[in-house]
Design an enzyme around this catalytic site. Sequence first.
Site, PDB file in Angstrom:
ATOM      1  N   ASP A 311       0.617  -1.158  -0.065  1.00 50.62           N
ATOM      2  CA  ASP A 311       0.123  -0.018   0.127  1.00 50.62           C
ATOM      3  C   ASP A 311       0.818   1.242  -0.045  1.00 50.62           C
ATOM      4  O   ASP A 311       2.036   1.083   0.208  1.00 50.62           O
ATOM      5  CB  ASP A 311      -0.927  -0.108   1.014  1.00 50.62           C
ATOM      6  CG  ASP A 311      -2.270   0.645   0.825  1.00 50.62           C
ATOM      7  OD1 ASP A 311      -2.299   1.528   0.169  1.00 50.62           O
ATOM      8  OD2 ASP A 311      -3.338   0.317   1.415  1.00 50.62           O
ATOM      9  N   TRP A 312       0.223   2.391  -0.285  1.00 54.01           N
ATOM     10  CA  TRP A 312       1.140   3.600  -0.595  1.00 54.01           C
ATOM     11  C   TRP A 312       1.623   4.338   0.640  1.00 54.01           C
ATOM     12  O   TRP A 312       1.231   4.452   1.575  1.00 54.01           O
ATOM     13  CB  TRP A 312       0.226   4.498  -1.204  1.00 54.01           C
ATOM     14  CG  TRP A 312      -0.015   4.605  -2.674  1.00 54.01           C
ATOM     15  CD1 TRP A 312      -0.040   5.669  -3.519  1.00 54.01           C
ATOM     16  CD2 TRP A 312       0.020   3.405  -3.601  1.00 54.01           C
ATOM     17  NE1 TRP A 312      -0.067   5.205  -4.867  1.00 54.01           N
ATOM     18  CE2 TRP A 312      -0.068   3.932  -4.938  1.00 54.01           C
ATOM     19  CE3 TRP A 312      -0.033   2.067  -3.168  1.00 54.01           C
ATOM     20  CZ2 TRP A 312      -0.246   3.075  -6.015  1.00 54.01           C
ATOM     21  CZ3 TRP A 312       0.103   1.179  -4.586  1.00 54.01           C
ATOM     22  CH2 TRP A 312      -0.104   1.701  -5.673  1.00 54.01           C
TER      23      TRP A 312
END
Length: 593
Positions: A311-312
């Site tokens: 995820d970012w």
Amino acid sequence: MNAAPTVRDEGHPYQDSSLPVEQRVEDLLARMTLVEKAGQFFHTMLAMKPDGSTVEKGDPGMLPMDTTHMLHGQSMTHFNLLGTGDPTAMARWHNTLQRMAADTRLGIPVTLSTDPRHAFTENVGASFNSGAFSAWPEPLGLAALRDPRLVYEFADTVRREYLAVGFRVALHPQIDLASEPRWSRQNGTFGSDADLTAQLVRAYVRGLQGDRLGKRSVSAMVKHFPGGGPQKDGEDPHFPHGKEQVYPGGMRELHLAPFKAAIEAGCAQMMPYYGQPIGTDWEEVGFGFNKGVVQGLLRERLGFDGIVCTDWGLISDAEIFGETHEARAWGLESLTELERVARVLEAGCDQFGGEARPELLVELVESGRVPESRLDASLRRLLREKFVLGLFDAPYVDVDLAAETVGRAEFREAGERAQRRSLTLLTNTGGLLPVAGRPKVYARNVEPEAIAGHGEVVTDPALADLAILRLRTPFEPRANKFESLFHSGRLSFTEEELKPILALLDTVPTVVCVNLERAAVIPEIAERAAALIADYGASDAALLDVVFGRAEPEGSLPFELPRSMAAVAASRPDVPNDTENPLFPHGAGLRLG
């Protein structure tokens, strides 16, 4: 960090479309410098200007970006587009990126990805309003219809519209279970039912990818492994106060069930969530750093050999809307950026979402801390997908065709039908619905123009035969600009918010339609509304067609609606539908007639 060579190579086996993919991958891999390899590991955001031109250093926006530097200076070729716009401009922007990539030494094409953009939610950190694309209900609305064929039709439509503008990776579907009623990300899920979610994700993956990944596929990045629903107090791990993920009900296997179905369906990519598991036998570090979860569970036990992208924002602090957000390195906050990169690789991930720091990977290899062979193992997956998707052989899109395809009439009509069908009728006191004739209608949060075809619009509820009120699930406002987009906290209206609502309900028979992005706590409204409808993303026209009997509401609640916030607080975050004596149970939904 050494600069990549800029003289373009030509006439090599990897450029020959007649050769097997594996041969092309190995030929390209052997020609890549360390810098060129490192760039492939970073999958970050880009934006476009309204005219379809690129964003460069110094341009204003949500995040600092420099398209030319990332493509040419950092050898990056994986990006996700922020925001939406005219499909012609989007297609033109995509082609500009591909031309810029073609001018690099090896000419590795760009893989462009996107968050969901076919519904009504606008959150730059999670999804985009449909804009020019066909508008469908949120995934919760698709779940309310319990129809895998419809989900396949939806995903196939997404595939065709995405291909038209150059998107080749969908940063969805999101198949977490909506087990904690306060969690802000529920609107992107298929609700609380693990079996139903498993059925729907199979259809979704087939709709995006086809029977197997190929040149007309959009690669599905399924998220958030191993299930992001069980968040302590329902807070989201984008933010430090929401980092803990807990399993007081012992339901880890239930949350895994949809991911097993996605793997069986052939999903190409997987995204671990930010959450830090607490009180389990898993290491208490965020899932993107968690070797026991990624390598042990996902790779070895479940047999997934596709791309794993974090995820970012796990590595570096970031400035978002002018405010600093710390890296989501939960459980490993004290590590340096370099150490975090090493931990992600050790966990078994292939890409770093939301990051643009290839120099860290270069340093790890040059210092001997990470062998180059470890990079090659991930690069084979990353490069193989580019070849399988046909990006090396046909990287550009037809700009004119983009305008004809995105938002095509048949796609819009299908989305509008799904909106109407997904509406969920919860109460219908005295059989008020469907409304006959042309009553005098007082409306709040409904466009008067939409009512004009059904009745006479009045501006005083005392003069009305009927009122129509649209509401959204309550939430607690958060001061941070980015966090304010993630609706969290209480699910009930305050006394002050309730007063004008209940006053209207006591004045005139009122149809209340509440948008369920989470499980609203609305016992007072349910008791006094003449009719109560739930929506998950539907236009005024869709709602009015149901109210006046031109369409049938077919939805059933994809999660229960709790009776009180006390019941929510007492429920177990990992156990779906766990509140005591719910106001409406999971699956509730009436039919007209």
